[in-house]
Design an enzyme around this catalytic site. Structure first.
Site, short mmCIF file in Angstrom:
data_model
loop_
_atom_site.label_atom_id
_atom_site.label_comp_id
_atom_site.label_asym_id
_atom_site.label_seq_id
_atom_site.Cartn_x
_atom_site.Cartn_y
_atom_site.Cartn_z
N SER A 1 84.42 -47.13 62.30
CA SER A 1 85.39 -46.22 61.69
C SER A 1 86.82 -46.64 62.03
O SER A 1 87.75 -46.33 61.30
CB SER A 1 85.14 -44.79 62.14
N VAL B 1 84.68 -56.02 63.26
CA VAL B 1 84.24 -56.96 64.30
C VAL B 1 83.87 -58.30 63.64
O VAL B 1 83.12 -58.31 62.66
CB VAL B 1 83.06 -56.38 65.12
N ASP C 1 80.94 -41.38 73.25
CA ASP C 1 80.37 -41.76 71.95
C ASP C 1 79.03 -42.49 72.11
O ASP C 1 78.78 -43.52 71.47
CB ASP C 1 81.38 -42.63 71.19
N1 LIG Z 1 79.93 -57.60 70.52
C1 LIG Z 1 79.38 -57.45 69.33
N2 LIG Z 1 78.51 -58.37 68.86
C2 LIG Z 1 77.92 -58.22 67.66
N3 LIG Z 1 78.16 -57.18 66.83
C3 LIG Z 1 79.02 -56.24 67.23
C4 LIG Z 1 79.68 -56.32 68.49
N4 LIG Z 1 80.47 -55.23 68.64
C5 LIG Z 1 80.31 -54.52 67.52
N5 LIG Z 1 79.45 -55.10 66.66
C6 LIG Z 1 79.04 -54.62 65.34
O1 LIG Z 1 80.17 -54.10 64.68
C7 LIG Z 1 79.97 -52.73 64.31
C8 LIG Z 1 81.27 -51.96 64.53
O2 LIG Z 1 81.63 -52.02 65.89
P1 LIG Z 1 82.11 -50.76 66.71
O3 LIG Z 1 81.02 -49.72 66.71
O4 LIG Z 1 82.55 -51.20 68.05
O5 LIG Z 1 83.33 -50.29 65.82
P2 LIG Z 1 83.99 -48.86 65.85
O6 LIG Z 1 85.08 -48.83 64.84
O7 LIG Z 1 84.38 -48.57 67.26
O8 LIG Z 1 82.81 -47.92 65.41
P3 LIG Z 1 82.70 -46.34 65.47
O9 LIG Z 1 82.68 -45.93 64.04
O10 LIG Z 1 81.39 -46.10 66.16
O11 LIG Z 1 83.88 -45.82 66.24
C9 LIG Z 1 78.84 -52.25 65.17
O12 LIG Z 1 78.03 -51.32 64.52
C10 LIG Z 1 78.04 -53.50 65.49
O13 LIG Z 1 77.02 -53.64 64.50
#
Ligand SMILES: Nc1ncnc2c1ncn2[C@@H]1O[C@H](COP(=O)(O)OP(=O)(O)OP(=O)(O)O)[C@@H](O)[C@H]1O
Length: 340
Positions: free
Chosen positions: A26, A30, A151
């Site tokens: 959200s 990545v 979370d």
């Molecule tokens: N270190 C990693 N290696 C591989 N894939 C990753 C890694 N970190 C995140 N991802 C992938 O990227 C997606 C998004 O990452 P992340 O959940 O950290 O983003 P976010 O914006 O913080 O999400 P949220 O909506 O939960 O706040 C994850 O669902 C995962 O599939």
């Protein structure tokens, strides 16, 4: 921890190319990237994951004004960089100008994918409980460092190349030591503690609730919220069944041997603990020290019935031998005898 050159990281993601994109959250995108570094005469390469606020990925500028997403990533960098190494917490490798974060790359997806999306067979029952223990040990470690994750959910548990679980996504994490004011309640629907309605209600027990939901998810393979079912909330569905002792209905459907009688004692203990984690009486929720100890005890539970199984097996072997001897005694050339 390392300070990376901003432009080098942008180049490593092929200028935030969609072909390098591995996940969208959200607040962040990545990317998978290959980093080269030189150590004297040695050249090293390492596959890493680079997280960027989605606004930054779109604008490609390092000097854009601080969006909500950038602040969330900055918080994530601050929390992760303060943490010592833990085998079940995603490793932080560094950042560039607090706008790009470099972490270890996790090639085997998330727990959510494993339980609800992947076409592969589920891991064995004991492996699933081991995953539950790994997550619990990661959160226990965070709490010891004064960090509340806020979370915890199956999407935020990622797997490395050895299928070891690691807790990720510290965008909402709160450092109780350094953050003097408590932020507004936040989390993910389905995992968010219903008692966490005011900033001052934040406590380690907020994470315990979310963990309880993940534990129910691991055991039942049902999603935290599934609108195609009634009740749609995993908590509203599972807790009454646990109270009535109908645990086969929770463990039976998920495959991986969970419905087997050998695991009944273990499942009963696990599910009773999951019910305590999601209790509306916050004080009665266990802390993570207790949760990890209970899961370790649960893993030993099937071994308790081992002597029983061995004695049953011995009896069967004895009976078979006796039957064979009797048959030999009652059989003479050209004639057969049926013993039973
Ligand atoms: N270190 C990693 N290696 C591989 N894939 C990753 C890694 N970190 C995140 N991802 C992938 O990227 C997606 C998004 O990452 P992340 O959940 O950290 O983003 P976010 O914006 O913080 O999400 P949220 O909506 O939960 O706040 C994850 O669902 C995962 O599939």
């Amino acid at each position: 921890m390392k300070d990376f050159d901003y432009d080098k990281l942008v180049t490593a993601t092929d200028r935030f190319s969609p072909s390098q994109l591995i996940g969208k959250g959200s607040h962040g995108y990545v990317y998978k990237a290959l980093l080269h570094h030189h150590n004297h005469d040695d050249k090293h390469q390492r596959v890493v994951a680079i997280k960027a606020p989605s606004s930054l990925s779109l604008s490609l500028s390092s000097s854009s004004s601080k969006s909500e997403q950038t602040k969330k990533l900055e918080n994530e960098i601050n929390v992760m960089s303060s943490l010592p190494y833990h085998p079940h917490v995603l490793s932080f490798l560094g950042h560039a100008e607090k706008k790009l974060m470099v972490v270890e790359y996790m090639p085997n997806g998330s727990l959510h994918q494993l339980l609800h999306v992947s076409a592969d067979p589920l891991p064995t029952w004991l492996k699933r409980i081991e995953i539950a223990l790994q997550i619990a040990s990661a959160v226990h470690f965070l709490h010891e460092q004064g960090i509340i994750h806020r979370d915890i959910k199956s999407e935020n548990v990622l797997f490395d190349s050895n299928w070891e679980a690691k807790l990720a996504d510290f965008g909402l994490a709160v450092d109780l030591g350094s953050d003097k004011t408590r932020p507004a309640p936040a989390g993910t629907i389905g995992y968010l503690d219903p008692c966490y309605t005011l900033p001052e209600n934040l406590s380690v027990k907020t994470d315990v609730y979310s963990y309880g939901v993940v534990l129910l998810e691991i055991v039942s393979c049902r999603k935290a919220i599934d609108v195609s079912r009634s009740p749609s909330s995993i908590v509203d569905w599972a807790v009454p069944l646990i109270k009535e002792g109908r645990i086969g209905e929770i463990c039976g459907g998920g495959g991986g041997g969970g419905g087997s009688a050998v695991f009944r004692g273990m499942n009963l203990r696990l599910l009773r603990m999951a019910a305590r984690c999601v209790s509306s009486d916050v004080e009665s929720r266990p802390c993570f020290g207790e949760i990890t100890a209970e899961i370790v005890a649960c893993l030993a539970e099937p071994l308790k019935s081992l002597p029983l199984w061995i004695s049953v097996l011995r009896r069967v072997v004895k009976l078979k031998r006796r039957k064979k001897r009797l048959r030999e005694t009652l059989t003479w050339p050209g004639q057969t005898c049926r013993v039973w």
